[in-house]
Design a protein around this motif. Sequence first.
Motif, PDB file in Angstrom:
ATOM      1  N   ASP A   1      15.036  65.243   5.311  1.00  0.00           N
ATOM      2  CA  ASP A   1      14.601  65.062   6.704  1.00  0.00           C
ATOM      3  C   ASP A   1      15.411  65.862   7.714  1.00  0.00           C
ATOM      4  OD1 ASP A   1      12.653  63.185   5.832  1.00  0.00           O
ATOM      5  OD2 ASP A   1      14.168  61.597   5.857  1.00  0.00           O
ATOM      6  N   ILE A   2      16.174  66.846   7.268  1.00  0.00           N
ATOM      7  CA  ILE A   2      16.888  67.722   8.197  1.00  0.00           C
ATOM      8  C   ILE A   2      16.724  69.165   7.727  1.00  0.00           C
ATOM      9  CG2 ILE A   2      18.607  65.932   8.669  1.00  0.00           C
ATOM     10  CD1 ILE A   2      20.631  67.749   7.123  1.00  0.00           C
ATOM     11  N   ASP A   3      17.087  70.092   8.590  1.00  0.00           N
ATOM     12  CA  ASP A   3      17.206  71.492   8.193  1.00  0.00           C
ATOM     13  C   ASP A   3      18.673  71.747   7.860  1.00  0.00           C
ATOM     14  OD1 ASP A   3      14.535  72.225   8.478  1.00  0.00           O
ATOM     15  OD2 ASP A   3      14.768  72.601  10.623  1.00  0.00           O
ATOM     16  N   LEU A   4      18.954  71.887   6.584  1.00  0.00           N
ATOM     17  CA  LEU A   4      20.330  72.069   6.127  1.00  0.00           C
ATOM     18  C   LEU A   4      20.719  73.537   6.207  1.00  0.00           C
ATOM     19  CD1 LEU A   4      22.745  70.482   4.718  1.00  0.00           C
ATOM     20  CD2 LEU A   4      21.911  71.570   2.614  1.00  0.00           C
ATOM     21  N   HIS A   5      21.829  73.819   6.870  1.00  0.00           N
ATOM     22  CA  HIS A   5      22.354  75.176   6.988  1.00  0.00           C
ATOM     23  C   HIS A   5      23.396  75.410   5.904  1.00  0.00           C
ATOM     24  CE1 HIS A   5      25.718  77.768   8.461  1.00  0.00           C
ATOM     25  NE2 HIS A   5      24.723  78.590   8.717  1.00  0.00           N
TER      26      HIS A   5
ATOM     27  N   LEU B   1      27.938  70.482   6.606  1.00  0.00           N
ATOM     28  CA  LEU B   1      27.584  69.146   6.142  1.00  0.00           C
ATOM     29  C   LEU B   1      26.498  68.550   7.031  1.00  0.00           C
ATOM     30  CD1 LEU B   1      30.981  67.424   5.221  1.00  0.00           C
ATOM     31  CD2 LEU B   1      29.474  68.804   3.780  1.00  0.00           C
ATOM     32  N   PRO B   2      25.574  67.785   6.473  1.00  0.00           N
ATOM     33  CA  PRO B   2      24.538  67.142   7.299  1.00  0.00           C
ATOM     34  C   PRO B   2      25.148  66.375   8.470  1.00  0.00           C
ATOM     35  CG  PRO B   2      24.029  66.858   4.980  1.00  0.00           C
ATOM     36  CD  PRO B   2      25.396  67.486   5.029  1.00  0.00           C
ATOM     37  N   GLY B   3      24.654  66.661   9.669  1.00  0.00           N
ATOM     38  CA  GLY B   3      25.195  66.056  10.879  1.00  0.00           C
ATOM     39  C   GLY B   3      26.265  66.884  11.544  1.00  0.00           C
ATOM     40  N   TYR B   4      26.640  68.006  10.931  1.00  0.00           N
ATOM     41  CA  TYR B   4      27.705  68.862  11.443  1.00  0.00           C
ATOM     42  C   TYR B   4      27.134  70.232  11.806  1.00  0.00           C
ATOM     43  CZ  TYR B   4      31.340  65.652   9.762  1.00  0.00           C
ATOM     44  OH  TYR B   4      32.143  64.560   9.566  1.00  0.00           O
ATOM     45  N   GLY B   5      27.557  70.753  12.953  1.00  0.00           N
ATOM     46  CA  GLY B   5      27.293  72.137  13.312  1.00  0.00           C
ATOM     47  C   GLY B   5      25.838  72.513  13.185  1.00  0.00           C
ATOM     48  N   LEU B   6      25.571  73.506  12.368  1.00  0.00           N
ATOM     49  CA  LEU B   6      24.236  74.074  12.246  1.00  0.00           C
ATOM     50  C   LEU B   6      23.329  73.273  11.326  1.00  0.00           C
ATOM     51  CD1 LEU B   6      25.493  77.738  12.153  1.00  0.00           C
ATOM     52  CD2 LEU B   6      24.355  76.601  14.076  1.00  0.00           C
ATOM     53  N   SER B   7      23.820  72.143  10.806  1.00  0.00           N
ATOM     54  CA  SER B   7      22.978  71.180  10.081  1.00  0.00           C
ATOM     55  C   SER B   7      22.717  69.950  10.941  1.00  0.00           C
ATOM     56  CB  SER B   7      23.631  70.760   8.759  1.00  0.00           C
ATOM     57  OG  SER B   7      23.637  71.817   7.835  1.00  0.00           O
ATOM     58  N   PHE B   8      22.705  70.151  12.249  1.00  0.00           N
ATOM     59  CA  PHE B   8      22.438  69.058  13.187  1.00  0.00           C
ATOM     60  C   PHE B   8      21.350  69.458  14.161  1.00  0.00           C
ATOM     61  CE2 PHE B   8      23.097  67.385  17.494  1.00  0.00           C
ATOM     62  CZ  PHE B   8      22.859  66.037  17.248  1.00  0.00           C
ATOM     63  N   ALA B   9      20.484  68.494  14.478  1.00  0.00           N
ATOM     64  CA  ALA B   9      19.520  68.611  15.573  1.00  0.00           C
ATOM     65  C   ALA B   9      19.447  67.255  16.245  1.00  0.00           C
ATOM     66  CB  ALA B   9      18.142  69.021  15.054  1.00  0.00           C
ATOM     67  N   PRO B  10      19.321  67.217  17.561  1.00  0.00           N
ATOM     68  CA  PRO B  10      19.297  65.927  18.265  1.00  0.00           C
ATOM     69  C   PRO B  10      18.228  64.985  17.717  1.00  0.00           C
ATOM     70  CG  PRO B  10      19.492  67.728  19.835  1.00  0.00           C
ATOM     71  CD  PRO B  10      19.235  68.351  18.499  1.00  0.00           C
ATOM     72  N   GLY B  11      18.625  63.732  17.516  1.00  0.00           N
ATOM     73  CA  GLY B  11      17.695  62.713  17.063  1.00  0.00           C
ATOM     74  C   GLY B  11      17.505  62.624  15.565  1.00  0.00           C
ATOM     75  N   GLN B  12      18.158  63.485  14.795  1.00  0.00           N
ATOM     76  CA  GLN B  12      17.951  63.442  13.348  1.00  0.00           C
ATOM     77  C   GLN B  12      18.676  62.245  12.734  1.00  0.00           C
ATOM     78  OE1 GLN B  12      19.677  67.223  12.025  1.00  0.00           O
ATOM     79  NE2 GLN B  12      21.425  66.168  11.147  1.00  0.00           N
ATOM     80  N   ARG B  13      18.335  61.934  11.505  1.00  0.00           N
ATOM     81  CA  ARG B  13      18.950  60.823  10.783  1.00  0.00           C
ATOM     82  C   ARG B  13      20.434  61.076  10.588  1.00  0.00           C
ATOM     83  NH1 ARG B  13      18.250  61.165   4.277  1.00  0.00           N
ATOM     84  NH2 ARG B  13      19.920  59.635   4.557  1.00  0.00           N
ATOM     85  N   ARG B  14      21.184  60.009  10.382  1.00  0.00           N
ATOM     86  CA  ARG B  14      22.623  60.085  10.144  1.00  0.00           C
ATOM     87  C   ARG B  14      22.902  59.948   8.638  1.00  0.00           C
ATOM     88  NH1 ARG B  14      22.213  61.855  15.048  1.00  0.00           N
ATOM     89  NH2 ARG B  14      23.443  60.852  16.692  1.00  0.00           N
ATOM     90  N   PHE B  15      24.041  60.522   8.223  1.00  0.00           N
ATOM     91  CA  PHE B  15      24.368  60.609   6.805  1.00  0.00           C
ATOM     92  C   PHE B  15      25.715  59.965   6.506  1.00  0.00           C
ATOM     93  CE2 PHE B  15      21.071  63.674   7.098  1.00  0.00           C
ATOM     94  CZ  PHE B  15      20.600  63.946   5.822  1.00  0.00           C
ATOM     95  N   ALA B  16      25.726  59.049   5.544  1.00  0.00           N
ATOM     96  CA  ALA B  16      26.965  58.591   4.925  1.00  0.00           C
ATOM     97  C   ALA B  16      27.352  59.588   3.830  1.00  0.00           C
ATOM     98  CB  ALA B  16      26.781  57.191   4.344  1.00  0.00           C
ATOM     99  N   ILE B  17      28.546  59.432   3.277  1.00  0.00           N
ATOM    100  CA  ILE B  17      29.007  60.366   2.238  1.00  0.00           C
ATOM    101  C   ILE B  17      28.073  60.347   1.033  1.00  0.00           C
ATOM    102  CG2 ILE B  17      30.859  60.826   0.582  1.00  0.00           C
ATOM    103  CD1 ILE B  17      31.385  61.776   3.453  1.00  0.00           C
ATOM    104  N   GLU B  18      27.592  59.178   0.648  1.00  0.00           N
ATOM    105  CA  GLU B  18      26.668  59.109  -0.485  1.00  0.00           C
ATOM    106  C   GLU B  18      25.396  59.903  -0.200  1.00  0.00           C
ATOM    107  OE1 GLU B  18      28.825  55.069  -0.271  1.00  0.00           O
ATOM    108  OE2 GLU B  18      28.143  56.636   1.101  1.00  0.00           O
ATOM    109  N   ASP B  19      24.909  59.822   1.043  1.00  0.00           N
ATOM    110  CA  ASP B  19      23.713  60.576   1.420  1.00  0.00           C
ATOM    111  C   ASP B  19      23.978  62.079   1.397  1.00  0.00           C
ATOM    112  OD1 ASP B  19      22.401  58.126   1.991  1.00  0.00           O
ATOM    113  OD2 ASP B  19      23.313  58.101   3.984  1.00  0.00           O
ATOM    114  N   ILE B  20      25.160  62.469   1.877  1.00  0.00           N
ATOM    115  CA  ILE B  20      25.528  63.884   1.855  1.00  0.00           C
ATOM    116  C   ILE B  20      25.579  64.391   0.422  1.00  0.00           C
ATOM    117  CG2 ILE B  20      27.382  65.520   2.361  1.00  0.00           C
ATOM    118  CD1 ILE B  20      28.049  63.838   4.827  1.00  0.00           C
TER     119      ILE B  20
END
Length: 380
Positions: free
Chosen positions: A75-79, A134-153
Motif C-alpha cells: 500500500d505504499i510506493d517503496l523507494h 524504510l517504509p515511512g521514511y524519506g522517499l518511501s513516505f507520502a502523506p496519509g499512508q499507512r504506518r509500519f511496525a518493524i514486523e511490517d517493514i
Amino acid sequence: MTPFRLHIPDDAIADLRERLARTRLPDQAPGDPWAYGTSVDYLSGLVAHWRDGFDWRVQEAALNAFPQYRAPLHDIDLHFLFVPGKGPKPLPLLLMHGWPGSVFEFLDIIPRLTDPASFGGDPADAFTVIAPSLPGYGLSFAPGQRRFAIEDIADCLAELMTEVLGYPRFAAQGGDWGGFTASCLGVRHAEKLIGIHLNMLSIRPDLPPPSNPTEEERRYLAEVAAWMREETGYQWIQGTRPQTLSFALNDSPAGMAAWIVEKFRAWTDNDGSIESAVDRDRMLANISLYWFTGCIGASFWPYYARLHGAWPIPDGRTVDVPMGYAAFPKEIRRPPRSIAEKTYTDIRRWTVMERGGHFAALEQPAALTGEIATFFRGLR
C-alpha cells in the motif's frame, strides 16, 4: 519497478531558507552547553550554514549518481537504490538504515560494496546493493499512508527482494531499526536469508540480569541502566505522542535539526565535535531529506509500535540464521556475546571495532565494508 530520480523543487529550497532565516532560538541553560540537549551556539552556527553555505543540489546529485526505483508494495510506493555489483557473482545485499538516518548514510559505503576492486579489494567480494528508504521514511513516505511496525517493514522488504527483484535468497545488513529489521527477517523469513550482518543487536534492555554476571555483563547492565535513565526521553515521546511532536518538527527546520543533531553528537565516536565523526553537509543532507519529504511523524512509528506491541523478536523465539556483528565502541548499547547468544544462536563472526559509533556507515565506511565482506565471504 519504476525508475526514480530525486528533484526537490526550487520553491521548496527557498522556503527552507526563509524559515531558517526566521529561526527564533531559545536561551542557553547554564552549565555545559550540551548538558541539557542541543547546544544553542552549535545550532545557531549549523542553521546559518544550512541557510547560506549548504548546497542541497550537490547532495541531491550524489544520491542521483546511483540507480533508484520505486515499486508499489504493501500500500505504499517503496523507494530503493538498486546498484549492481562488479564481480564474477555479486551477492544480493539488503542494506538498511534506521532513525534518524536515511539512504544518505550509504553513499560512501555502496561503491566499496559493489566494486571492491576499485578500493584494492577482491572482485569476488562484490555485492549487488539494494538500499531502501524504510517504509515511512524519506522517499518511501507520502502523506496519509499507512504506518509500519518493524514486523511490517520486514515483510515488505522480504517481498521486495524475492517477488520484485527475484532473489530467492539474499543477505541483509543494518544498524538501528535496520538491524532490528534484519533480525526480524531472520525470524519471519529465515528461509530467504543467506545470513545477516549487524552493527546493532536487537536485545531487549529489560531482560532479567544473569544470576552471576561476569565483569563484562556487569558493565553492560550498568550501561543499560544509565541509558534508560538519561538517554531514552526521545523514545518515550516518539513512542507515546508521535503526532504531537511531529507538529513542531514538521513546522520548524531548526527544531528538526536540534532534535536530530543531538543524536549525532551523543551516538557518534567524536571528540566533542560532531564533525570529527561525520561530514556536516552529509548530516544536513540527511536532515534535509526528512524536511523536504515531511516524513518525521511517520518515521516515529516503529517506536510507537514497539511500546504498544510485542518485541520484534517474539518471546521464546531466536534468530537462527548465520549472524555477524561489528561492535563499534560508541554504539548506544553494546551487549556482550554471552547475552547476545541467548537471542542469536548462530554467531559466526564477532568483531570488536577500534573506532566508530551508531552511524557506522557514515563514520567508518572502510572498516564496516571490510567486516561485511569478510563475514559473507564464507556464506557465498
